[in-house]
Design a protein around this motif. Structure first.
Motif, PDB file in Angstrom:
ATOM      1  N   CYS A 122       0.856  -1.191   0.000  1.00 10.54           N
ATOM      2  CA  CYS A 122       0.000   0.000   0.000  1.00 10.54           C
ATOM      3  C   CYS A 122       0.888   1.236   0.000  1.00 10.54           C
ATOM      4  O   CYS A 122       1.885   1.271   0.723  1.00 10.54           O
ATOM      5  CB  CYS A 122      -0.872  -0.019   1.261  1.00 10.54           C
ATOM      6  SG  CYS A 122      -1.932   1.428   1.458  1.00 10.54           S
TER       7      CYS A 122
ATOM      8  N   ARG B 283      -3.042  -1.544  -3.175  1.00  7.82           N
ATOM      9  CA  ARG B 283      -3.732  -0.592  -2.316  1.00  7.82           C
ATOM     10  C   ARG B 283      -3.034   0.765  -2.370  1.00  7.82           C
ATOM     11  O   ARG B 283      -1.796   0.829  -2.417  1.00  7.82           O
ATOM     12  CB  ARG B 283      -3.714  -1.103  -0.870  1.00  7.82           C
ATOM     13  CG  ARG B 283      -5.074  -1.396  -0.320  1.00  7.82           C
ATOM     14  CD  ARG B 283      -4.997  -1.939   1.081  1.00  7.82           C
ATOM     15  NE  ARG B 283      -5.110  -3.385   1.141  1.00  7.82           N
ATOM     16  CZ  ARG B 283      -6.212  -4.065   0.879  1.00  7.82           C
ATOM     17  NH1 ARG B 283      -7.322  -3.442   0.533  1.00  7.82           N
ATOM     18  NH2 ARG B 283      -6.237  -5.379   0.960  1.00  7.82           N
TER      19      ARG B 283
ATOM     20  N   LEU C  81      -9.638  -0.897  -2.175  1.00  5.60           N
ATOM     21  CA  LEU C  81      -8.208  -0.699  -2.440  1.00  5.60           C
ATOM     22  C   LEU C  81      -7.771   0.754  -2.280  1.00  5.60           C
ATOM     23  O   LEU C  81      -6.595   1.038  -2.073  1.00  5.60           O
ATOM     24  CB  LEU C  81      -7.858  -1.153  -3.865  1.00  5.60           C
ATOM     25  CG  LEU C  81      -7.887  -2.662  -4.153  1.00  5.60           C
ATOM     26  CD1 LEU C  81      -7.685  -2.914  -5.652  1.00  5.60           C
ATOM     27  CD2 LEU C  81      -6.798  -3.403  -3.373  1.00  5.60           C
TER      28      LEU C  81
ATOM     29  N   PHE D 109      -7.276   2.473   6.318  1.00  2.00           N
ATOM     30  CA  PHE D 109      -7.431   1.058   5.969  1.00  2.00           C
ATOM     31  C   PHE D 109      -7.554   0.245   7.258  1.00  2.00           C
ATOM     32  O   PHE D 109      -6.635   0.236   8.074  1.00  2.00           O
ATOM     33  CB  PHE D 109      -6.231   0.564   5.154  1.00  2.00           C
ATOM     34  CG  PHE D 109      -6.132   1.192   3.795  1.00  2.00           C
ATOM     35  CD1 PHE D 109      -6.997   0.808   2.778  1.00  2.00           C
ATOM     36  CD2 PHE D 109      -5.192   2.181   3.536  1.00  2.00           C
ATOM     37  CE1 PHE D 109      -6.916   1.393   1.519  1.00  2.00           C
ATOM     38  CE2 PHE D 109      -5.107   2.765   2.283  1.00  2.00           C
ATOM     39  CZ  PHE D 109      -5.972   2.371   1.273  1.00  2.00           C
TER      40      PHE D 109
ATOM     41  N   ASP E 153      -2.662  -9.070   3.153  1.00  5.12           N
ATOM     42  CA  ASP E 153      -1.646  -8.218   2.524  1.00  5.12           C
ATOM     43  C   ASP E 153      -0.330  -8.641   3.180  1.00  5.12           C
ATOM     44  O   ASP E 153      -0.043  -8.245   4.317  1.00  5.12           O
ATOM     45  CB  ASP E 153      -1.906  -6.740   2.814  1.00  5.12           C
ATOM     46  CG  ASP E 153      -3.107  -6.184   2.059  1.00  5.12           C
ATOM     47  OD1 ASP E 153      -3.858  -6.976   1.469  1.00  5.12           O
ATOM     48  OD2 ASP E 153      -3.288  -4.951   2.067  1.00  5.12           O
TER      49      ASP E 153
END
Ligand code: NI
Length: 424
Positions: free
Chosen positions: A118, A139, A174, A342, A355
């Motif tokens: 991310c 992400r 995302l 998130f 993730d």
């Protein structure tokens, strides 16, 4: 599709020691974590770790400008203002939406190879950045960098940023969107007030460069505390302050909506100084880590930021217990995910998003590693070169040198063409 990580060591920023387990990933989530002595469940794919592979949460790069990989190497070894005004801003004028798209994709190749799942990006043409991230399945927390310039530029940029939020905020789980006023020296205070008001009205966070250099502090015209209050930034839903090298930890600020984003390598390279991280951590102030853009770092490697953070502050404070390895890991993972909106990401827990970073421990520099000392081995002995795979939402985006959702050759070719075009 379910993937079983069979006999691996798991570690995250909430564990002082690793656990040897079987871990099942299904429907994008960590479905089950079982002690290694239990019989592992069945799965479509099995990664056999034999106790020689580790799984970490994916890194979250909490401050970058991804497409600036196209400007890497321009104006090396110059002070921030000279570098921006003479080397960076004139070249950025030549960036087209397509160049930014391919530049971002090329940055994503680097980030995925080094374990980032991310990234928080401040730049322009951000709809193209969002499309790049969505297309690959990566992400991203995105904001349109807002700076003054020709009359009406700030208002137009804010409008673009709000449009971006309307179109992309929450897309496919995302993407999150923040507002991105660039810095106090590029956005007048009156405009900052409008941006803060818009953030409050729309329920959006703000991602902002703050007090990167001493000169910025000297020219602020008021105390940092007063600036944050007057600008309305203290009232936005969440405020992520990149750099904060010159913010005094004795400042009278509540941390409820504020997170600092430490960019140690970029601050070192530009000679901006060293954030007093130890004092912030003593205050229990939240801090995440970022690389900043590749033109001031020059890497997009969060493992390196994590290691630098853990080493640098021990040296500066002459204190070998300052910033323990596991705290550096938490800052490089969970903190960044949390502060950009998130949830259930950045730790290895049942039910949380898969993730993940797969690390090969079958290497000479891991001889002697075990559950007790894995965090220290990872942070001090390891590097991103040990990464065997990077998974987002249970899907591999990088595995053994391949990028299943990206066309590496095409991206590199297009990014090279963009670089040539903007530097000619
Ligand atoms: Ni930056």
């Amino acid at each position: 599709m379910a993937t079983l990580f069979k006999d691996v060591l798991i570690l995250d920023g909430s564990r002082t020691k690793a656990q040897r387990v079987h871990m099942l990933v299904s429907k994008g989530r960590i479905a089950e974590i079982l002690d290694v002595n239990k019989t592992p469940p069945g799965a479509d794919k099995i990664i056999s770790g034999h106790g020689k592979m580790a799984v970490l949460p994916g890194f979250v790069n909490a401050h970058t400008h991804a497409a600036m990989i196209l400007l890497r190497g321009l104006g090396e070894e110059a002070p921030l203002m000279e570098w921006l005004q003479n080397k960076i801003w004139p070249v950025e004028e030549k960036l087209t939406p397509d160049y930014i798209y391919w530049g971002t994709l090329s940055a994503m190749l680097e980030m995925l190879e080094t374990g980032t799942t991310c990234f928080a990006d401040m730049y322009f043409e951000m709809d193209r950045v969002a499309d790049a991230a969505l297309g690959a399945g990566m992400r991203a927390a995105l904001c349109r960098g807002i700076t003054a310039g020709a009359p009406g530029k700030i208002e137009r940029s804010l409008h673009e940023n709000l449009d971006l939020a309307e179109k992309y905020h929450g897309r496919e789980g995302l993407i999150t969107i923040q507002l991105g006023p660039h810095a106090p020296y590029t956005v007048p205070l009156e405009s900052m007030k409008n941006i803060s008001q818009a953030a409050k009205t729309q329920g959006l966070g703000v991602h902002f460069h703050f007090l990167e250099t001493k000169g910025e502090l000297d020219n602020l015209g008021m105390s940092p505390e007063k600036y944050l209050e007057e600008s309305g930034l203290l009232e936005v839903p969440y405020l992520n302050l990149a750099h904060a090298v010159w913010l005094d930890p004795k400042i009278n600020l509540e941390s409820e909506n504020i997170t600092l984003i430490h960019n140690p390598c970029s601050n070192l390279k530009l000679g901006s100084g060293i954030m007093p991280l130890a004092s912030w951590l003593e205050r229990d102030f939240p801090v995440a880590l970022g690389t900043d853009g590749a033109s001031s770092n020059n890497r997009l490697d969060m493992w390196e930021e994590m290691r630098t953070t853990a080493l640098l502050h021990k040296g500066v404070n002459q204190d070998p217990v300052c910033v323990p390895a596991v705290d550096a890991l938490r800052m490089a993972t969970y903190e960044g995910a949390r502060v950009f909106g998130f949830t259930q990401k950045g730790m290895i827990r049942e039910g949380w998003c898969a993730d993940l970073v797969l690390v090969n421990l079958d290497k000479p520099h891991y001889i002697g590693v075990n559950e007790e000392n894995l965090a220290a081995y990872i942070v001090y002995a390891g590097s991103s070169g040990d990464i065997a795979g990077t998974m987002i939402n249970g899907k591999w985006l990088y595995k053994n040198g391949e990028y299943p959702t990206l066309d590496k050759d095409e991206i590199l070719q297009k990014a090279c063409e963009a670089r040539t075009a903007i530097t000619q």
